[in-house]
Design a protein around this motif. Structure first.
Motif, PDB file in Angstrom:
ATOM      1  N   VAL A 167     -30.813 -21.373 -15.972  1.00  0.00           N
ATOM      2  CA  VAL A 167     -30.640 -21.883 -14.611  1.00  0.00           C
ATOM      3  C   VAL A 167     -31.087 -20.856 -13.576  1.00  0.00           C
ATOM      4  CG1 VAL A 167     -28.947 -22.737 -12.918  1.00  0.00           C
ATOM      5  CG2 VAL A 167     -28.766 -23.420 -15.311  1.00  0.00           C
ATOM      6  N   GLU A 168     -30.965 -19.585 -13.909  1.00  0.00           N
ATOM      7  CA  GLU A 168     -31.418 -18.529 -13.000  1.00  0.00           C
ATOM      8  C   GLU A 168     -32.920 -18.640 -12.719  1.00  0.00           C
ATOM      9  OE1 GLU A 168     -30.307 -14.818 -14.708  1.00  0.00           O
ATOM     10  OE2 GLU A 168     -28.147 -15.097 -14.367  1.00  0.00           O
ATOM     11  N   GLU A 169     -33.648 -19.248 -13.624  1.00  0.00           N
ATOM     12  CA  GLU A 169     -35.091 -19.414 -13.467  1.00  0.00           C
ATOM     13  C   GLU A 169     -35.461 -20.766 -12.855  1.00  0.00           C
ATOM     14  OE1 GLU A 169     -37.396 -18.482 -16.955  1.00  0.00           O
ATOM     15  OE2 GLU A 169     -35.830 -17.156 -17.729  1.00  0.00           O
ATOM     16  N   TYR A 170     -34.462 -21.622 -12.618  1.00  0.00           N
ATOM     17  CA  TYR A 170     -34.720 -22.957 -12.077  1.00  0.00           C
ATOM     18  C   TYR A 170     -35.200 -22.894 -10.628  1.00  0.00           C
ATOM     19  CZ  TYR A 170     -32.537 -25.752 -15.828  1.00  0.00           C
ATOM     20  OH  TYR A 170     -32.239 -26.380 -17.002  1.00  0.00           O
ATOM     21  N   THR A 171     -36.093 -23.774 -10.283  1.00  0.00           N
ATOM     22  CA  THR A 171     -36.408 -24.013  -8.872  1.00  0.00           C
ATOM     23  C   THR A 171     -35.377 -25.013  -8.360  1.00  0.00           C
ATOM     24  OG1 THR A 171     -37.830 -25.906  -9.375  1.00  0.00           O
ATOM     25  CG2 THR A 171     -38.879 -23.716  -9.354  1.00  0.00           C
ATOM     26  N   ASN A 172     -35.341 -25.234  -7.058  1.00  0.00           N
ATOM     27  CA  ASN A 172     -34.431 -26.239  -6.519  1.00  0.00           C
ATOM     28  C   ASN A 172     -34.755 -27.623  -7.079  1.00  0.00           C
ATOM     29  OD1 ASN A 172     -32.888 -24.506  -4.959  1.00  0.00           O
ATOM     30  ND2 ASN A 172     -34.260 -24.647  -3.208  1.00  0.00           N
ATOM     31  N   TYR A 173     -36.021 -27.854  -7.354  1.00  0.00           N
ATOM     32  CA  TYR A 173     -36.425 -29.135  -7.936  1.00  0.00           C
ATOM     33  C   TYR A 173     -35.822 -29.294  -9.332  1.00  0.00           C
ATOM     34  CZ  TYR A 173     -39.404 -32.877  -9.714  1.00  0.00           C
ATOM     35  OH  TYR A 173     -39.857 -34.051 -10.261  1.00  0.00           O
ATOM     36  N   ASP A 174     -35.876 -28.243 -10.136  1.00  0.00           N
ATOM     37  CA  ASP A 174     -35.319 -28.287 -11.489  1.00  0.00           C
ATOM     38  C   ASP A 174     -33.815 -28.536 -11.464  1.00  0.00           C
ATOM     39  OD1 ASP A 174     -37.884 -27.614 -12.370  1.00  0.00           O
ATOM     40  OD2 ASP A 174     -37.419 -25.468 -12.463  1.00  0.00           O
ATOM     41  N   LYS A 175     -33.146 -27.992 -10.452  1.00  0.00           N
ATOM     42  CA  LYS A 175     -31.691 -28.100 -10.373  1.00  0.00           C
ATOM     43  C   LYS A 175     -31.208 -29.525 -10.145  1.00  0.00           C
ATOM     44  CE  LYS A 175     -30.572 -23.373  -8.956  1.00  0.00           C
ATOM     45  NZ  LYS A 175     -29.935 -22.519  -7.930  1.00  0.00           N
ATOM     46  N   GLN A 176     -32.120 -30.415  -9.820  1.00  0.00           N
ATOM     47  CA  GLN A 176     -31.716 -31.810  -9.645  1.00  0.00           C
ATOM     48  C   GLN A 176     -31.161 -32.412 -10.933  1.00  0.00           C
ATOM     49  OE1 GLN A 176     -34.439 -33.988  -6.442  1.00  0.00           O
ATOM     50  NE2 GLN A 176     -35.687 -32.962  -7.984  1.00  0.00           N
ATOM     51  N   ARG A 177     -31.575 -31.879 -12.071  1.00  0.00           N
ATOM     52  CA  ARG A 177     -31.076 -32.386 -13.345  1.00  0.00           C
ATOM     53  C   ARG A 177     -29.603 -32.028 -13.561  1.00  0.00           C
ATOM     54  NH1 ARG A 177     -31.119 -28.986 -17.782  1.00  0.00           N
ATOM     55  NH2 ARG A 177     -31.671 -30.715 -19.159  1.00  0.00           N
ATOM     56  N   LEU A 178     -29.072 -31.149 -12.694  1.00  0.00           N
ATOM     57  CA  LEU A 178     -27.667 -30.739 -12.783  1.00  0.00           C
ATOM     58  C   LEU A 178     -26.764 -31.552 -11.871  1.00  0.00           C
ATOM     59  CD1 LEU A 178     -28.183 -26.849 -12.755  1.00  0.00           C
ATOM     60  CD2 LEU A 178     -27.992 -28.365 -14.750  1.00  0.00           C
ATOM     61  N   LEU A 179     -27.284 -32.623 -11.304  1.00  0.00           N
ATOM     62  CA  LEU A 179     -26.499 -33.453 -10.387  1.00  0.00           C
ATOM     63  C   LEU A 179     -25.624 -34.474 -11.107  1.00  0.00           C
ATOM     64  CD1 LEU A 179     -29.156 -34.086  -7.607  1.00  0.00           C
ATOM     65  CD2 LEU A 179     -27.035 -32.791  -7.368  1.00  0.00           C
ATOM     66  N   VAL A 180     -25.800 -34.596 -12.425  1.00  0.00           N
ATOM     67  CA  VAL A 180     -25.005 -35.541 -13.203  1.00  0.00           C
ATOM     68  C   VAL A 180     -24.363 -34.820 -14.385  1.00  0.00           C
ATOM     69  CG1 VAL A 180     -26.478 -37.485 -12.554  1.00  0.00           C
ATOM     70  CG2 VAL A 180     -26.974 -36.211 -14.641  1.00  0.00           C
ATOM     71  N   VAL A 181     -23.397 -35.475 -15.012  1.00  0.00           N
ATOM     72  CA  VAL A 181     -22.720 -34.895 -16.169  1.00  0.00           C
ATOM     73  C   VAL A 181     -23.723 -34.761 -17.324  1.00  0.00           C
ATOM     74  CG1 VAL A 181     -20.885 -35.222 -17.874  1.00  0.00           C
ATOM     75  CG2 VAL A 181     -20.515 -35.908 -15.491  1.00  0.00           C
ATOM     76  N   PRO A 182     -23.798 -33.588 -17.943  1.00  0.00           N
ATOM     77  CA  PRO A 182     -24.739 -33.401 -19.055  1.00  0.00           C
ATOM     78  C   PRO A 182     -24.337 -34.214 -20.268  1.00  0.00           C
ATOM     79  CG  PRO A 182     -23.263 -31.528 -18.887  1.00  0.00           C
ATOM     80  CD  PRO A 182     -22.997 -32.386 -17.683  1.00  0.00           C
ATOM     81  N   GLY A 183     -25.278 -34.418 -21.190  1.00  0.00           N
ATOM     82  CA  GLY A 183     -24.994 -35.266 -22.337  1.00  0.00           C
ATOM     83  C   GLY A 183     -25.308 -34.653 -23.684  1.00  0.00           C
ATOM     84  N   CYS A 184     -24.783 -35.274 -24.740  1.00  0.00           N
ATOM     85  CA  CYS A 184     -25.071 -34.851 -26.109  1.00  0.00           C
ATOM     86  C   CYS A 184     -26.505 -35.220 -26.472  1.00  0.00           C
ATOM     87  CB  CYS A 184     -24.115 -35.534 -27.082  1.00  0.00           C
ATOM     88  SG  CYS A 184     -22.372 -35.126 -26.828  1.00  0.00           S
ATOM     89  N   THR A 185     -26.976 -36.317 -25.900  1.00  0.00           N
ATOM     90  CA  THR A 185     -28.368 -36.715 -26.074  1.00  0.00           C
ATOM     91  C   THR A 185     -28.862 -37.276 -24.753  1.00  0.00           C
ATOM     92  OG1 THR A 185     -29.940 -37.985 -27.411  1.00  0.00           O
ATOM     93  CG2 THR A 185     -27.885 -39.093 -26.815  1.00  0.00           C
ATOM     94  N   GLY A 186     -30.180 -37.441 -24.638  1.00  0.00           N
ATOM     95  CA  GLY A 186     -30.740 -37.930 -23.385  1.00  0.00           C
ATOM     96  C   GLY A 186     -32.125 -38.497 -23.606  1.00  0.00           C
TER      97      GLY A 186
END
Length: 228
Positions: free
Chosen positions: A160-179
């Motif tokens: 996450v330290e390497e994420y851009t703000n665009y990448d961080k959008q994937r952190l707006l929802v609860v993570p999953g076991c699969t996707g």
């Protein structure tokens, strides 16, 4: 923390492809239904797989009696909140300490680390990873509400330290076991492609779509050669 700024309609990112509040919003029916499916699915899974849990624990201990059965690793969840994710230990006990020397052998692009012939993986671990059995303890995270059955994979803090703000959008929802990423390509795509698949999932979320991803993941795991 990631999120929508007060009064703003979009996340501030460097990309032109931005998620809007409409993209993030889901109905109450979906939220309640997803929660019910998560809890029910995790409980049933743990009960039905309890014998497998026991057998795996025995084999892990037989190969490395001093090491723990479960591997707990800090991951980043919704809104960048850290939590400890559970897996069956598939590596040697000092795997985290040996990671730095292996980063130069990373076989995927972007803020992830994947190495097909990772020397830290144990003999039992190779089988657990090939079959994705090592992921089963994440059902505990689902019961705790830290993860969902379906959602973006939770990244490591260093990623996450390497994420851009665009990448961080994937952190707006609860993570999953699969996707959508796992149901589509497993490890055959790079980081940027994974982000795009996660954002596509966020925009298309529905109970039917979640069910499709779960079924697709099962079929892929049964014949996958890309899990490592």
């Amino acid at each position: 923390m990631s999120g929508f700024p007060d009064g703003g309609e979009k996340i501030q990112t460097s990309s032109t492809h931005l998620l809007t509040k409409t993209d993030i919003h889901v109905s109450v029916t979906y939220s309640l239904g997803k929660k019910m499916i998560d809890i029910t699915g995790a409980l049933i899974g743990i009960i039905l797989l309890s014998l497998i849990f026991f057998i795996v624990a025995i084999f892990i201990k037989l190969e490395d009696p001093k090491g723990p059965i479960f591997f707990k690793q800090v991951r980043i969840g919704k809104n960048e909140k850290p939590f400890k994710m559970y897996k069956f230990r598939s590596m040697v006990s000092d795997a985290e300490e040996r990671l730095t020397e292996l980063l130069k052998h990373n076989e995927v692009s972007g803020a992830m680390f994947k190495m097909k012939k990772d020397p830290r993986v144990t003999k039992v671990g190779k089988f657990l990873r090939k079959t994705s059995i090592d992921e089963l303890p994440q059902l505990i995270n689902v019961l705790k509400g830290e993860m969902s059955l379906v959602g973006p994979r939770p990244p490591l803090p260093r990623e996450v330290e390497e994420y851009t703000n665009y990448d961080k959008q994937r952190l707006l929802v609860v993570p999953g076991c699969t996707g959508l990423w796992q149901a589509s390509s497993r490890n055959s795509v790079g980081f940027k492609e994974m982000v795009e698949l996660d954002l596509e999932y966020i925009k298309k979320r529905s109970l039917i779509f979640d069910s499709y991803i779960i079924l697709k993941t099962i079929f892929i795991l049964l014949g996958s050669k890309n899990a490592y």
